[in-house]
Design a protein around this motif. Structure first.
Motif, PDB file in Angstrom:
ATOM      1  N   HIS A 119      -3.791  -7.644   8.119  1.00  0.00           N
ATOM      2  CA  HIS A 119      -2.427  -7.998   7.751  1.00  0.00           C
ATOM      3  C   HIS A 119      -2.232  -9.497   7.944  1.00  0.00           C
ATOM      4  O   HIS A 119      -2.894 -10.109   8.781  1.00  0.00           O
ATOM      5  N   VAL A 120      -1.329 -10.050   7.169  1.00  0.00           N
ATOM      6  CA  VAL A 120      -1.055 -11.490   7.291  1.00  0.00           C
ATOM      7  C   VAL A 120      -0.558 -11.814   8.694  1.00  0.00           C
ATOM      8  O   VAL A 120      -0.913 -12.841   9.271  1.00  0.00           O
ATOM      9  N   TYR A 121       0.253 -10.921   9.245  1.00  0.00           N
ATOM     10  CA  TYR A 121       0.788 -11.105  10.593  1.00  0.00           C
ATOM     11  C   TYR A 121       0.241 -10.021  11.513  1.00  0.00           C
ATOM     12  O   TYR A 121      -0.023  -8.896  11.080  1.00  0.00           O
ATOM     13  N   GLN A 122       0.076 -10.365  12.762  1.00  0.00           N
ATOM     14  CA  GLN A 122      -0.478  -9.431  13.745  1.00  0.00           C
ATOM     15  C   GLN A 122       0.571  -9.048  14.779  1.00  0.00           C
ATOM     16  O   GLN A 122       1.463  -9.840  15.082  1.00  0.00           O
ATOM     17  N   PRO A 123       0.495  -7.837  15.330  1.00  0.00           N
ATOM     18  CA  PRO A 123      -0.535  -6.828  15.094  1.00  0.00           C
ATOM     19  C   PRO A 123      -0.318  -6.090  13.778  1.00  0.00           C
ATOM     20  O   PRO A 123       0.760  -6.166  13.186  1.00  0.00           O
ATOM     21  N   ARG A 124      -1.348  -5.390  13.332  1.00  0.00           N
ATOM     22  CA  ARG A 124      -1.184  -4.547  12.153  1.00  0.00           C
ATOM     23  C   ARG A 124      -0.191  -3.436  12.496  1.00  0.00           C
ATOM     24  O   ARG A 124      -0.216  -2.892  13.602  1.00  0.00           O
ATOM     25  N   CYS A 125       0.677  -3.120  11.546  1.00  0.00           N
ATOM     26  CA  CYS A 125       1.693  -2.091  11.767  1.00  0.00           C
ATOM     27  C   CYS A 125       1.686  -1.104  10.602  1.00  0.00           C
ATOM     28  O   CYS A 125       1.435  -1.489   9.451  1.00  0.00           O
ATOM     29  N   TYR A 126       1.976   0.150  10.907  1.00  0.00           N
ATOM     30  CA  TYR A 126       1.934   1.219   9.917  1.00  0.00           C
ATOM     31  C   TYR A 126       3.097   2.183  10.122  1.00  0.00           C
ATOM     32  O   TYR A 126       3.675   2.259  11.205  1.00  0.00           O
ATOM     33  N   LYS A 127       3.391   2.932   9.079  1.00  0.00           N
ATOM     34  CA  LYS A 127       4.421   3.974   9.108  1.00  0.00           C
ATOM     35  C   LYS A 127       3.766   5.329   8.856  1.00  0.00           C
ATOM     36  O   LYS A 127       2.876   5.459   8.013  1.00  0.00           O
ATOM     37  N   THR A 128       4.243   6.354   9.579  1.00  0.00           N
ATOM     38  CA  THR A 128       3.787   7.713   9.316  1.00  0.00           C
ATOM     39  C   THR A 128       4.853   8.702   9.762  1.00  0.00           C
ATOM     40  O   THR A 128       5.696   8.389  10.605  1.00  0.00           O
ATOM     41  N   HIS A 129       4.820   9.912   9.176  1.00  0.00           N
ATOM     42  CA  HIS A 129       5.740  10.984   9.569  1.00  0.00           C
ATOM     43  C   HIS A 129       4.980  12.162  10.201  1.00  0.00           C
ATOM     44  O   HIS A 129       5.518  13.256  10.292  1.00  0.00           O
ATOM     45  N   THR A 130       3.756  11.934  10.638  1.00  0.00           N
ATOM     46  CA  THR A 130       2.930  13.038  11.106  1.00  0.00           C
ATOM     47  C   THR A 130       3.311  13.512  12.506  1.00  0.00           C
ATOM     48  O   THR A 130       3.791  12.743  13.328  1.00  0.00           O
ATOM     49  N   TRP A 131       3.059  14.796  12.752  1.00  0.00           N
ATOM     50  CA  TRP A 131       3.200  15.307  14.107  1.00  0.00           C
ATOM     51  C   TRP A 131       1.966  14.910  14.910  1.00  0.00           C
ATOM     52  O   TRP A 131       0.979  14.417  14.342  1.00  0.00           O
ATOM     53  N   TYR A 132       2.011  15.106  16.208  1.00  0.00           N
ATOM     54  CA  TYR A 132       0.968  14.583  17.091  1.00  0.00           C
ATOM     55  C   TYR A 132      -0.447  15.041  16.715  1.00  0.00           C
ATOM     56  O   TYR A 132      -1.355  14.200  16.630  1.00  0.00           O
ATOM     57  N   PRO A 133      -0.697  16.339  16.483  1.00  0.00           N
ATOM     58  CA  PRO A 133      -2.083  16.758  16.233  1.00  0.00           C
ATOM     59  C   PRO A 133      -2.732  16.135  15.000  1.00  0.00           C
ATOM     60  O   PRO A 133      -3.957  16.070  14.921  1.00  0.00           O
ATOM     61  N   SER A 134      -1.938  15.688  14.032  1.00  0.00           N
ATOM     62  CA  SER A 134      -2.511  15.130  12.796  1.00  0.00           C
ATOM     63  C   SER A 134      -2.555  13.609  12.789  1.00  0.00           C
ATOM     64  O   SER A 134      -3.160  13.017  11.891  1.00  0.00           O
ATOM     65  N   CYS A 135      -1.925  12.971  13.747  1.00  0.00           N
ATOM     66  CA  CYS A 135      -1.786  11.514  13.712  1.00  0.00           C
ATOM     67  C   CYS A 135      -3.097  10.817  14.072  1.00  0.00           C
ATOM     68  O   CYS A 135      -3.771  11.220  15.024  1.00  0.00           O
ATOM     69  N   ARG A 169      -7.029   0.496  15.260  1.00  0.00           N
ATOM     70  CA  ARG A 169      -7.461  -0.283  16.418  1.00  0.00           C
ATOM     71  C   ARG A 169      -6.463  -0.073  17.554  1.00  0.00           C
ATOM     72  O   ARG A 169      -5.327   0.350  17.324  1.00  0.00           O
ATOM     73  N   SER A 170      -6.873  -0.408  18.754  1.00  0.00           N
ATOM     74  CA  SER A 170      -6.024  -0.146  19.918  1.00  0.00           C
ATOM     75  C   SER A 170      -4.736  -0.960  19.916  1.00  0.00           C
ATOM     76  O   SER A 170      -3.745  -0.559  20.531  1.00  0.00           O
ATOM     77  N   ASP A 171      -4.727  -2.106  19.217  1.00  0.00           N
ATOM     78  CA  ASP A 171      -3.512  -2.922  19.187  1.00  0.00           C
ATOM     79  C   ASP A 171      -2.671  -2.692  17.938  1.00  0.00           C
ATOM     80  O   ASP A 171      -1.616  -3.307  17.766  1.00  0.00           O
ATOM     81  N   ASP A 172      -3.088  -1.787  17.042  1.00  0.00           N
ATOM     82  CA  ASP A 172      -2.253  -1.415  15.902  1.00  0.00           C
ATOM     83  C   ASP A 172      -1.005  -0.694  16.407  1.00  0.00           C
ATOM     84  O   ASP A 172      -1.045  -0.006  17.432  1.00  0.00           O
ATOM     85  N   VAL A 173       0.093  -0.851  15.676  1.00  0.00           N
ATOM     86  CA  VAL A 173       1.351  -0.218  16.068  1.00  0.00           C
ATOM     87  C   VAL A 173       1.829   0.678  14.938  1.00  0.00           C
ATOM     88  O   VAL A 173       1.945   0.246  13.794  1.00  0.00           O
ATOM     89  N   PHE A 174       2.129   1.931  15.268  1.00  0.00           N
ATOM     90  CA  PHE A 174       2.659   2.891  14.310  1.00  0.00           C
ATOM     91  C   PHE A 174       4.123   3.153  14.612  1.00  0.00           C
ATOM     92  O   PHE A 174       4.490   3.372  15.769  1.00  0.00           O
ATOM     93  N   VAL A 175       4.980   3.137  13.581  1.00  0.00           N
ATOM     94  CA  VAL A 175       6.327   3.683  13.724  1.00  0.00           C
ATOM     95  C   VAL A 175       6.242   5.101  13.185  1.00  0.00           C
ATOM     96  O   VAL A 175       5.766   5.337  12.076  1.00  0.00           O
ATOM     97  N   LEU A 176       6.695   6.037  14.008  1.00  0.00           N
ATOM     98  CA  LEU A 176       6.384   7.430  13.759  1.00  0.00           C
ATOM     99  C   LEU A 176       7.629   8.277  13.996  1.00  0.00           C
ATOM    100  O   LEU A 176       8.125   8.360  15.112  1.00  0.00           O
ATOM    101  N   THR A 177       8.150   8.878  12.936  1.00  0.00           N
ATOM    102  CA  THR A 177       9.396   9.644  13.029  1.00  0.00           C
ATOM    103  C   THR A 177       9.361  10.837  12.083  1.00  0.00           C
ATOM    104  O   THR A 177       8.587  10.838  11.120  1.00  0.00           O
ATOM    105  N   PRO A 178      10.220  11.837  12.293  1.00  0.00           N
ATOM    106  CA  PRO A 178      10.549  12.721  11.171  1.00  0.00           C
ATOM    107  C   PRO A 178      11.306  11.879  10.137  1.00  0.00           C
ATOM    108  O   PRO A 178      11.803  10.789  10.459  1.00  0.00           O
TER     109      PRO A 178
END
Length: 310
Positions: A94-110, A38-47
């Motif tokens: 998620h119990v708390y908002q916004p929904r948050c996720y972790k990923t290690h993907t590069w831009y084209p795959s995210c 969703r537009s308000d989901d937050v991803f932490v995204l790193t190598p």
């Protein structure tokens, strides 16, 4: 297969690569990357080893106001590439908002359409941390040298040939560097988190739309190195170990901590010159060739100047 084992490597390296090849599957990664946020989901995204777990804690404390009831931070901020194999429903509320996720993907795959907090760390320090993170889990101390780990594993990874492949640190950086000023991207550096955690937490809060001063102050306190080290078991690979250790032939109770050090520079200082040199050569060949920046610090300085004049 996500990692290919180079020829003429040590038995320790061969075993590590074998274990990595079964920790997840192409189907599992594909399911995670097909998630529609969703537009308000937050991803932490790193190598890897660039502050992912640290930012997960910041995000969760900002949105929850102090919750520490989880067993593993990935229980509440799921790792999308391993969600399928660790039995997490990415579509769940998620119990708390916004929904948050972790990923290690590069831009084209995210998975696109959400908000993205992208963090980078000086590559020698990140690679040294990665080596120590795997030591005692995917290989035993003495089985693989740091130089071999960097040369035959980290520097052997390149640009993904398909969506489910892993991108190298350098390719990952270039892919997100082009989007550093996008309105839905917060571009950060690990060293800035170490230099002034409160400023970074406030930047993240503003990015999430959180203005509650009490929550912000609590998040600063609960994402400090001292606090996280004191709650180390909650920032270990407990969930992955529970679901994937057996398939890798690793004892069930082995789960490395991701709160390793209070220093942003220790890893680089401890790394031998030969290994630093091959990392720098790869930087110049990939990042330097495209951006003109001769090293990480030059890129970081340029970004800071760019932000000052916006």
């Amino acid at each position: 297969m996500f990692f290919e084992t180079p020829a003429d490597v040590s038995a320790g390296m061969q075993l590590m690569m074998q274990r990595l090849s079964v920790v997840t599957t192409e189907e599992g990664v594909s399911r995670g990357l097909s998630f529609k946020p969703r537009s308000d989901d937050v991803f932490v995204l790193t190598p890897r080893k660039c502050g992912t777990t640290w930012m997960q804690q910041i995000l969760h404390q900002l949105r929850s106001g102090g919750d520490m009831s989880f067993d593993d931070i990935c229980d509440v901020i799921p790792y999308i590439e391993l969600a399928y194999h660790t039995e997490i429903d990415l579509e769940a509320e998620h119990v708390y908002q916004p929904r948050c996720y972790k990923t290690h993907t590069w831009y084209p795959s995210c998975p696109m359409g959400a908000k993205y907090i992208v963090i980078y760390r000086e590559p020698c320090a990140a690679f040294y941390s990665y080596f120590n993170f795997f030591k005692g889990w995917f290989f035993q101390s003495g089985d693989i040298s740091l130089h071999e780990f960097v040369k035959h594993f980290l520097l052997a990874i390149g640009a993904p040939e398909k969506k489910t492949d892993v991108a190298s640190y350098f390719v990952h950086l270039l892919s997100w560097w082009e989007h550093r000023n996008d309105s839905n991207v917060l571009f950060l550096f690990f060293e800035d988190m170490k230099d002034d955690l409160e400023i970074v937490v406030r930047m993240v809060a503003a990015f999430m739309g959180i203005q509650d001063e009490e929550r912000i102050k609590k998040a600063v306190k609960m994402s400090s190195f001292e606090f996280m080290k004191g709650n180390e078991s909650k920032f270990s690979e407990v969930r992955v170990a529970r679901y994937r250790n057996k398939s890798c032939g690793i004892p069930d109770d082995v789960a490395p901590s991701k709160v390793a050090t209070g220093s942003a520079t220790k890893g680089r200082k401890l790394m031998d010159d030969k290994t630093k040199q091959i990392i720098q050569a790869k930087w110049l060949d990939i990042v330097g060739k495209q951006t003109g920046f001769q090293d990480y610090n030059e890129l970081r300085s340029a970004f800071k100047k760019e932000q000052m004049y916006e």
